[in-house]
Design a protein around this motif. Structure first.
Motif, PDB file in Angstrom:
ATOM      1  N   ILE A  13       0.847  -1.200   0.000  1.00 52.27           N
ATOM      2  CA  ILE A  13       0.000   0.000   0.000  1.00 52.27           C
ATOM      3  C   ILE A  13       0.879   1.245   0.000  1.00 52.27           C
ATOM      4  CG2 ILE A  13      -1.972   1.137   1.073  1.00 52.27           C
ATOM      5  CD1 ILE A  13      -2.318  -1.840   0.079  1.00 52.27           C
ATOM      6  N   LYS A  14       1.945   1.217   0.739  1.00 53.56           N
ATOM      7  CA  LYS A  14       2.899   2.329   0.715  1.00 53.56           C
ATOM      8  C   LYS A  14       3.435   2.560  -0.694  1.00 53.56           C
ATOM      9  CE  LYS A  14       4.876   1.783   5.372  1.00 53.56           C
ATOM     10  NZ  LYS A  14       6.141   1.457   6.101  1.00 53.56           N
ATOM     11  N   ASN A  15       3.609   1.472  -1.426  1.00 57.58           N
ATOM     12  CA  ASN A  15       4.267   1.542  -2.730  1.00 57.58           C
ATOM     13  C   ASN A  15       3.320   1.661  -3.913  1.00 57.58           C
ATOM     14  OD1 ASN A  15       7.032   1.419  -1.886  1.00 57.58           O
ATOM     15  ND2 ASN A  15       6.702  -0.719  -1.343  1.00 57.58           N
ATOM     16  N   GLY A  16       2.008   1.869  -3.647  1.00 55.85           N
ATOM     17  CA  GLY A  16       1.115   2.184  -4.750  1.00 55.85           C
ATOM     18  C   GLY A  16      -0.117   1.330  -4.932  1.00 55.85           C
ATOM     19  N   CYS A  17      -0.307   0.279  -4.134  1.00 56.13           N
ATOM     20  CA  CYS A  17      -1.573  -0.447  -4.164  1.00 56.13           C
ATOM     21  C   CYS A  17      -2.626   0.396  -3.440  1.00 56.13           C
ATOM     22  CB  CYS A  17      -1.442  -1.812  -3.500  1.00 56.13           C
ATOM     23  SG  CYS A  17      -0.463  -2.990  -4.462  1.00 56.13           S
ATOM     24  N   ILE A  18      -3.883   0.196  -3.760  1.00 56.17           N
ATOM     25  CA  ILE A  18      -4.928   1.077  -3.246  1.00 56.17           C
ATOM     26  C   ILE A  18      -5.335   0.761  -1.814  1.00 56.17           C
ATOM     27  CG2 ILE A  18      -6.797  -0.332  -4.237  1.00 56.17           C
ATOM     28  CD1 ILE A  18      -8.272   2.320  -4.795  1.00 56.17           C
ATOM     29  N   ALA A  19      -5.403  -0.518  -1.460  1.00 62.57           N
ATOM     30  CA  ALA A  19      -5.863  -0.882  -0.118  1.00 62.57           C
ATOM     31  C   ALA A  19      -5.643  -2.373   0.110  1.00 62.57           C
ATOM     32  CB  ALA A  19      -7.346  -0.542   0.054  1.00 62.57           C
ATOM     33  N   CYS A  20      -5.826  -2.806   1.346  1.00 67.30           N
ATOM     34  CA  CYS A  20      -5.758  -4.231   1.662  1.00 67.30           C
ATOM     35  C   CYS A  20      -6.319  -4.499   3.037  1.00 67.30           C
ATOM     36  CB  CYS A  20      -4.310  -4.746   1.599  1.00 67.30           C
ATOM     37  SG  CYS A  20      -3.277  -4.276   3.020  1.00 67.30           S
ATOM     38  N   VAL A  21      -6.708  -5.740   3.254  1.00 68.62           N
ATOM     39  CA  VAL A  21      -6.871  -6.266   4.608  1.00 68.62           C
ATOM     40  C   VAL A  21      -5.690  -7.207   4.762  1.00 68.62           C
ATOM     41  CG1 VAL A  21      -8.304  -7.552   6.214  1.00 68.62           C
ATOM     42  CG2 VAL A  21      -9.380  -6.134   4.459  1.00 68.62           C
ATOM     43  N   GLY A  22      -4.654  -6.712   5.354  1.00 67.28           N
ATOM     44  CA  GLY A  22      -3.392  -7.434   5.307  1.00 67.28           C
ATOM     45  C   GLY A  22      -2.810  -7.779   6.656  1.00 67.28           C
ATOM     46  N   ILE A  23      -1.770  -8.576   6.582  1.00 62.37           N
ATOM     47  CA  ILE A  23      -1.039  -9.007   7.762  1.00 62.37           C
ATOM     48  C   ILE A  23       0.108  -8.051   8.039  1.00 62.37           C
ATOM     49  CG2 ILE A  23       0.508 -10.826   8.604  1.00 62.37           C
ATOM     50  CD1 ILE A  23      -1.258 -12.832   7.167  1.00 62.37           C
ATOM     51  N   ASP A  24       0.331  -7.759   9.293  1.00 64.35           N
ATOM     52  CA  ASP A  24       1.479  -6.966   9.712  1.00 64.35           C
ATOM     53  C   ASP A  24       2.665  -7.923   9.832  1.00 64.35           C
ATOM     54  OD1 ASP A  24       3.481  -5.626  11.211  1.00 64.35           O
ATOM     55  OD2 ASP A  24       1.976  -4.293  12.082  1.00 64.35           O
ATOM     56  N   TYR A  25       3.595  -7.842   8.876  1.00 61.25           N
ATOM     57  CA  TYR A  25       4.687  -8.811   8.843  1.00 61.25           C
ATOM     58  C   TYR A  25       5.723  -8.578   9.933  1.00 61.25           C
ATOM     59  CZ  TYR A  25       3.136 -11.372   4.796  1.00 61.25           C
ATOM     60  OH  TYR A  25       2.419 -12.194   3.969  1.00 61.25           O
ATOM     61  N   VAL A  26       5.779  -7.378  10.491  1.00 60.05           N
ATOM     62  CA  VAL A  26       6.650  -7.177  11.652  1.00 60.05           C
ATOM     63  C   VAL A  26       6.121  -7.996  12.824  1.00 60.05           C
ATOM     64  CG1 VAL A  26       7.515  -5.506  13.326  1.00 60.05           C
ATOM     65  CG2 VAL A  26       7.435  -4.892  10.916  1.00 60.05           C
ATOM     66  N   LYS A  27       4.800  -7.951  13.011  1.00 63.05           N
ATOM     67  CA  LYS A  27       4.187  -8.713  14.104  1.00 63.05           C
ATOM     68  C   LYS A  27       4.315 -10.208  13.860  1.00 63.05           C
ATOM     69  CE  LYS A  27       0.832  -5.131  15.383  1.00 63.05           C
ATOM     70  NZ  LYS A  27      -0.616  -4.787  15.459  1.00 63.05           N
ATOM     71  N   LEU A  28       4.159 -10.628  12.606  1.00 58.86           N
ATOM     72  CA  LEU A  28       4.306 -12.048  12.285  1.00 58.86           C
ATOM     73  C   LEU A  28       5.719 -12.521  12.582  1.00 58.86           C
ATOM     74  CD1 LEU A  28       2.899 -14.557  10.963  1.00 58.86           C
ATOM     75  CD2 LEU A  28       4.008 -13.848   8.836  1.00 58.86           C
ATOM     76  N   GLY A  29       6.715 -11.723  12.179  1.00 55.87           N
ATOM     77  CA  GLY A  29       8.105 -12.072  12.455  1.00 55.87           C
ATOM     78  C   GLY A  29       8.389 -12.106  13.940  1.00 55.87           C
ATOM     79  N   ASN A  30       7.804 -11.156  14.674  1.00 52.76           N
ATOM     80  CA  ASN A  30       7.984 -11.097  16.117  1.00 52.76           C
ATOM     81  C   ASN A  30       7.472 -12.369  16.778  1.00 52.76           C
ATOM     82  OD1 ASN A  30       6.950 -10.387  18.975  1.00 52.76           O
ATOM     83  ND2 ASN A  30       8.271  -8.655  18.502  1.00 52.76           N
ATOM     84  N   GLN A  31       6.296 -12.800  16.338  1.00 52.13           N
ATOM     85  CA  GLN A  31       5.699 -14.031  16.855  1.00 52.13           C
ATOM     86  C   GLN A  31       6.618 -15.226  16.599  1.00 52.13           C
ATOM     87  OE1 GLN A  31       1.707 -14.501  15.380  1.00 52.13           O
ATOM     88  NE2 GLN A  31       1.577 -16.653  15.927  1.00 52.13           N
ATOM     89  N   THR A  32       7.217 -15.252  15.409  1.00 49.49           N
ATOM     90  CA  THR A  32       8.120 -16.340  15.043  1.00 49.49           C
ATOM     91  C   THR A  32       9.398 -16.294  15.875  1.00 49.49           C
ATOM     92  OG1 THR A  32       7.282 -16.067  12.797  1.00 49.49           O
ATOM     93  CG2 THR A  32       9.179 -17.515  13.084  1.00 49.49           C
ATOM     94  N   GLY A  33       9.903 -15.095  16.109  1.00 50.35           N
ATOM     95  CA  GLY A  33      11.111 -14.943  16.913  1.00 50.35           C
ATOM     96  C   GLY A  33      10.941 -15.483  18.316  1.00 50.35           C
ATOM     97  N   LYS A  34       9.762 -15.271  18.892  1.00 56.75           N
ATOM     98  CA  LYS A  34       9.506 -15.772  20.237  1.00 56.75           C
ATOM     99  C   LYS A  34       9.462 -17.300  20.260  1.00 56.75           C
ATOM    100  CE  LYS A  34       7.039 -11.624  21.763  1.00 56.75           C
ATOM    101  NZ  LYS A  34       8.010 -11.228  22.794  1.00 56.75           N
ATOM    102  N   MET A  35       8.918 -17.891  19.170  1.00 59.43           N
ATOM    103  CA  MET A  35       8.921 -19.350  19.068  1.00 59.43           C
ATOM    104  C   MET A  35      10.349 -19.872  18.972  1.00 59.43           C
ATOM    105  SD  MET A  35       5.754 -19.931  16.382  1.00 59.43           S
ATOM    106  CE  MET A  35       5.811 -21.726  16.476  1.00 59.43           C
ATOM    107  N   ALA A  36      11.158 -19.201  18.145  1.00 60.49           N
ATOM    108  CA  ALA A  36      12.548 -19.626  17.961  1.00 60.49           C
ATOM    109  C   ALA A  36      13.339 -19.510  19.257  1.00 60.49           C
ATOM    110  CB  ALA A  36      13.198 -18.794  16.864  1.00 60.49           C
ATOM    111  N   ALA A  37      13.035 -18.466  20.034  1.00 63.62           N
ATOM    112  CA  ALA A  37      13.750 -18.274  21.298  1.00 63.62           C
ATOM    113  C   ALA A  37      13.532 -19.446  22.241  1.00 63.62           C
ATOM    114  CB  ALA A  37      13.297 -16.968  21.953  1.00 63.62           C
TER     115      ALA A  37
END
Length: 337
Positions: free
Chosen positions: A258-282
Motif C-alpha cells: 500500500i505504501k508503494n502504490g496499491c490502493i488498499a488491503c486487509v493485510g497481515i502486519d509482517y513485523v508482528k508475524l516475524g515477532n511471533q516467530t522470533g519468540k517461538m525460535a527463542a
C-alpha cells in the motif's frame, strides 16, 4: 570446544550475505551465546519486515544481536537453485536451528536438513500443509514448526466490494512454482461466490513473464488483488505501472504494498508475524521446547490499510466506513517521494 548455535532464518519475502560455520544441537546453549543465519528468498518489504520482527521477538526474549547473538544473512534473490545451494551450505554445518521465512526458503531448509537433527522454524508460509510441513491432522512431519501468513481472502473481497460495488472480475497474478500461491487462490475462489465475484487467474513461471501476463490479465478484470507471491511482489512496480495506465486498481496483501502504490488491503502486519516467530525460535534456542512438538501458529488479525492518493488518482471514492475502520492511511506513494 565451545558449542556454537546457528539459527538459519530463511526469509522468502530479503537480506544480506554471509554463511556461518558452527556445531551444536537443538537444546539450549551451554554458555547462552547464539549464532543465527538468515536465509531470505526475495527482495521486498514484506520479508524485510518479517526479518525485523523476528529479531525483535528474539530480543524481547533476551537474545539480542551484538550481545549474545551473532547474525549472518543470505538472500537467494528469488532463485530456487541459489536458495537450495544456500540451504545445503547451512545444513552442512551442525546448526542448532533453521528458521525459514517464506515458503520457498522454508522448503529448501527443510529438505536440506531431513537427515539431520536440525530443527527448522519458518515464517511467512501461507500453507504449511501444501508446503509439506504438516500432515492431514496439522501435525509436524519432522523437526519443523513456524508461523503461517494465510491470506484473509473473505475479508479482502469484502473490502474490494465495499470500495467497488460493481466489481465482477478480480484478477490474481501468481507464480506456478510457489505452493503458497496455490493455497491463496483456493481461499479466494472459496469466498468469491459470496460476493458475486469471479476470480480470474494468470500464472507465470518467472519474472520475465510479468509484463505480458499483466497486460493479458488487465484486459479481463475490474481490479487485481495480490497474494503473498514472492515473484509477483518483487515485480510490483511493473504491475502497478501497467495497471495505473489502464486505470485498474491493484489491491495489496500487506502494508508495504500500500505504501508503494496499491490502493488498499486487509493485510497481515509482517513485523508482528516475524515477532511471533522470533519468540517461538527463542524457546527452541533456550531448550524450552522442540520444533517437532510445537504446533505451527497462524496470524489472522488482518488490518485495513488504504492509500487515498492512489484512490484519488484512479477516481475511486473510499467509503467513510472503510476510512474510519482503517488502521493506517497513506496519502502518498513511496516511490514518488
Amino acid at each position: 570446544m565451545k558449542m556454537k548455535k546457528v539459527l538459519m532464518v530463511g526469509l522468502s519475502l530479503m537480506c544480506m550475505a554471509g554463511v556461518l560455520a558452527g556445531c551444536g544441537n537443538s537444546s539450549g546453549s551451554s554458555d547462552g551465546n547464539y549464532e543465527i543465519g538468515i536465509l531470505q528468498f526475495a527482495n521486498h518489504g514484506s520479508l524485510d519486515n518479517c526479518r525485523e520482527g523476528f529479531l525483535q521477538g528474539l530480543k524481547e526474549e533476551g537474545i539480542e544481536e551484538g550481545k549474545n547473538l551473532t547474525v549472518t544473512y543470505k538472500n537467494s534473490g528469488s532463485d530456487m537453485a541459489t536458495d537450495n545451494q544456500i540451504a545445503s551450505s547451512f545444513a552442512s554445518k551442525d546448526y542448532d536451528l533453521i528458521c525459514a521465512i517464506a515458503t520457498p526458503s522454508a522448503q529448501s531448509a527443510y529438505n536440506a536438513t531431513k537427515d539431520k537433527d536440525t530443527p527448522v522454524v519458518y515464517t511467512a508460509v501461507t500453507s504449511p500443509k501444501l508446503a509439506g510441513f504438516v500432515d492431514d491432522n496439522n501435525k509436524n512431519v519432522g523437526n519443523i514448526t513456524g508461523t503461517s501468513d494465510l491470506i484473509l481472502a473473505d475479508e479482502q473481497l469484502k473490502l474490494i466490494k465495499d470500495m467497488m460495488p460493481d466489481v465482477k472480475n478480480v484478477g490474481i497474478l501468481y507464480s506456478t512454482s510457489e505452493v503458497n500461491s496455490q493455497s491463496g487462490i483456493e481461499a479466494y475462489e472459496n469466498a468469491a461466490s459470496k460476493y458475486g465475484i469471479t476470480i480470474v487467474t494468470q500464472g507465470i513461471s518467472s519474472s520475465a513473464d510479468i509484463p505480458m501476463a499483466t497486460d493479458s490479465l488487465l484486459k479481463k478484470v475490474d481490479c487485481i488483488t495480490n497474494l503473498t507471491d514472492n515473484t509477483v511482489v518483487s515485480n510490483l512496480p511493473t504491475i502497478l505501472d501497467k495497471a495505473n495506465k489502464a486505470k485498474i486498481p491493484v489491491f495489496g496483501s500487506e502494508v508495504e504494498q500500500i505504501k508503494n502504490g496499491c490502493i488498499a488491503c486487509v493485510g497481515i502486519d509482517y513485523v508482528k508475524l516475524g515477532n511471533q516467530t522470533g519468540k517461538m525460535a527463542a524457546k527452541i534456542l533456550k531448550g524450552e521446547a522442540t520444533a517437532k512438538d510445537m504446533e505451527f501458529e497462524t496470524f489472522n488479525a488482518g488490518e485495513i490499510v488504504i492509500n487515498t492518493k492512489v484512490a484519488s488518482d484512479l477516481g475511486i471514492t473510499i467509503p467513510d466506513s472503510v476510512q474510519s475502520s482503517a488502521s493506517q492511511t497513506f496519502d502518498s506513494v513511496a516511490s514518488e517521494e
